[in-house]
Design a protein around this motif. Structure first.
Motif: not given
Length: 427
Positions: A117-124
């Motif tokens: 989730d943290a990776v995706q939250a950074q637009g990645m």
């Protein structure tokens, strides 16, 4: 290291917000690398990630054109190294990749689902992040196989380093570095152009421009996008041509151009400090090693070690299992016992895993350049710095210095031997 992975690891604790990521780009080919291509969308995405990371680190950005070219050069080198790895049959299986992701999540105090989730939250894109990490592990394995394992340090070299260091302190130096690269057999015009660029670069530094900005704009070194920063090192851990210069320098002083086989070097002493240590923490540990080969895969090795770990948890004797199963000929006959280990003696990944363990604790299976390990820490103690420790440090420093020089030469060679057609505007 792929830029996506670098950006995430450097910026997770800072809660990055890339927003809507990179604007959509009409794709075109910006470079041909042997039989592979680099697309404009890839270059734009990687450049945005690097720009974000440099801003977080408060590094002065070069012009957009210079930054784009630096990032493209890095992408080209990644393509070349991955192609060599493919020809050598170096592969990273799903189990190894998942274990690496779990370690990164653990280091950031997250579950794997929270990490995703943290990776995706950074637009990645998480799938792209996984593949970037796979590429990073592949390139690391390639460099270990082609460069680091071929480096040899002789007892005579260690003694010579120790003799030269007697009476000297253990001062550590923080160096900024810029490389103006030259091909292996440069033409006179190429040499003249490189010297002119080196003179221009030195003039900018002496006029007060920061090392990080000038390095990002001019350096051909792999540290260019880190502002040319080589990190804190003793003179013995610096490349030989720099070690000969640095001990007579004052903070802020600039030296160069320094001629070497790969081009012209410029260094600036950013800072220095007393790195002397009176006590070290020694660890007594034992391990079981399973090597991979054409028959034994990463998954096989990890499964075997997990089975042995369960047997040890159920009461089996570690030493007896090590004698039966470990493929380390040195420690296996001693029940896996490595004796008292000094900091810096073992390869980095092994030492990191060992340092996380409490006495009596058993690690999960993990991989190093030598194979897959299961490690148990037996005890720890504080010891005064001994001559044995100095010898171990000298060996590690010489190996690191030789490995860096060998890697630089090898990267230059595969770049010179490759077909590379750059199709940026104006080139």
């Amino acid at each position: 290291m792929p830029a996506t992975v670098m950006r995430f690891l450097a910026g997770l604790a800072l809660s990055l917000a890339l927003g809507t990521a990179v604007a959509e780009t009409l794709d075109r080919i910006v470079a041909v690398v042997d039989d592979k291509v680099v697309l404009a969308s890839e270059l734009e995405s990687e450049t945005a990630l690097v720009r974000q990371r440099l801003r977080q680190q408060k590094v002065n950005l070069p012009s957009p054109q210079v930054l784009e070219r630096q990032v493209l050069d890095r992408l080209i080198m990644e393509r070349l190294q991955l192609a060599v790895a493919g020809r050598m049959g170096i592969r990273v299986d799903e189990g190894t990749l998942n274990a690496a992701l779990q370690r990164i999540a653990d280091q950031n105090g997250m579950s794997l689902s929270r990490f995703r989730d943290a990776v995706q939250a950074q637009g990645m894109d998480y799938a792209a992040f996984r593949e970037d990490l796979r590429d990073e592990i592949t390139i690391r394995r390639l460099r270990e196989r082609r460069v680091r394992t071929s480096v040899n340090v002789t007892p005579q070299e260690v003694e010579e380093l120790l003799n030269n260091a007697r009476g000297e302190d253990s001062t550590e130096y923080l160096l900024g570095h810029i490389l103006i690269a030259l091909p292996e057999r440069p033409e006179p015009e190429q040499i003249r152009a490189a010297r002119a660029e080196a003179d221009e670069t030195i003039a900018k530094l002496r006029a007060g421009q920061s090392m990080d900005a000038v390095a990002a704009a001019h350096s051909d070194s792999g540290t260019a996008l880190e502002g040319g920063n080589l990190g804190w090192r003793t003179a013995a851990r610096l490349p030989t041509i720099f070690a000969q210069q640095v001990q007579g320098m004052s903070p802020g002083e600039i030296r160069g151009p320094i001629e070497a086989g790969n081009g012209l070097h410029i260094i600036q002493l950013l800072d220095s400090r007393d790195g002397d240590r009176k006590l070290v923490t020694q660890t007594r540990a034992r391990h079981i090693l399973i090597r991979t080969n054409e028959v034994v895969s990463d998954s096989d090795a990890r499964t075997r070690l997990n089975t042995l770990r369960q047997r040890i948890d159920d009461g089996a004797d570690f030493a007896e299992l090590a004698r039966q199963h470990s493929e380390d000929p040195g420690s296996g006959v001693r029940g896996g016992d490595l004796g008292w280990v000094n900091p810096g003696t073992m390869v980095t990944v092994f030492e990191q895993q060992m340092d996380r363990l409490q006495p009596g604790e058993l690690s999960l299976p993990f991989e190093s350049q030598f194979g897959w390990h299961l490690v148990q820490v037996l005890e720890r103690r504080e010891q005064d710095m001994t001559q044995e420790m100095r010898r171990a440090q000298a060996t590690a420093e010489l190996r690191e210095r030789k490995a860096e020089e060998a890697l630089e030469a090898w990267l230059r060679r595969i770049r010179d031997e490759a077909y590379v057609d750059i199709r940026l505007g104006g080139e």
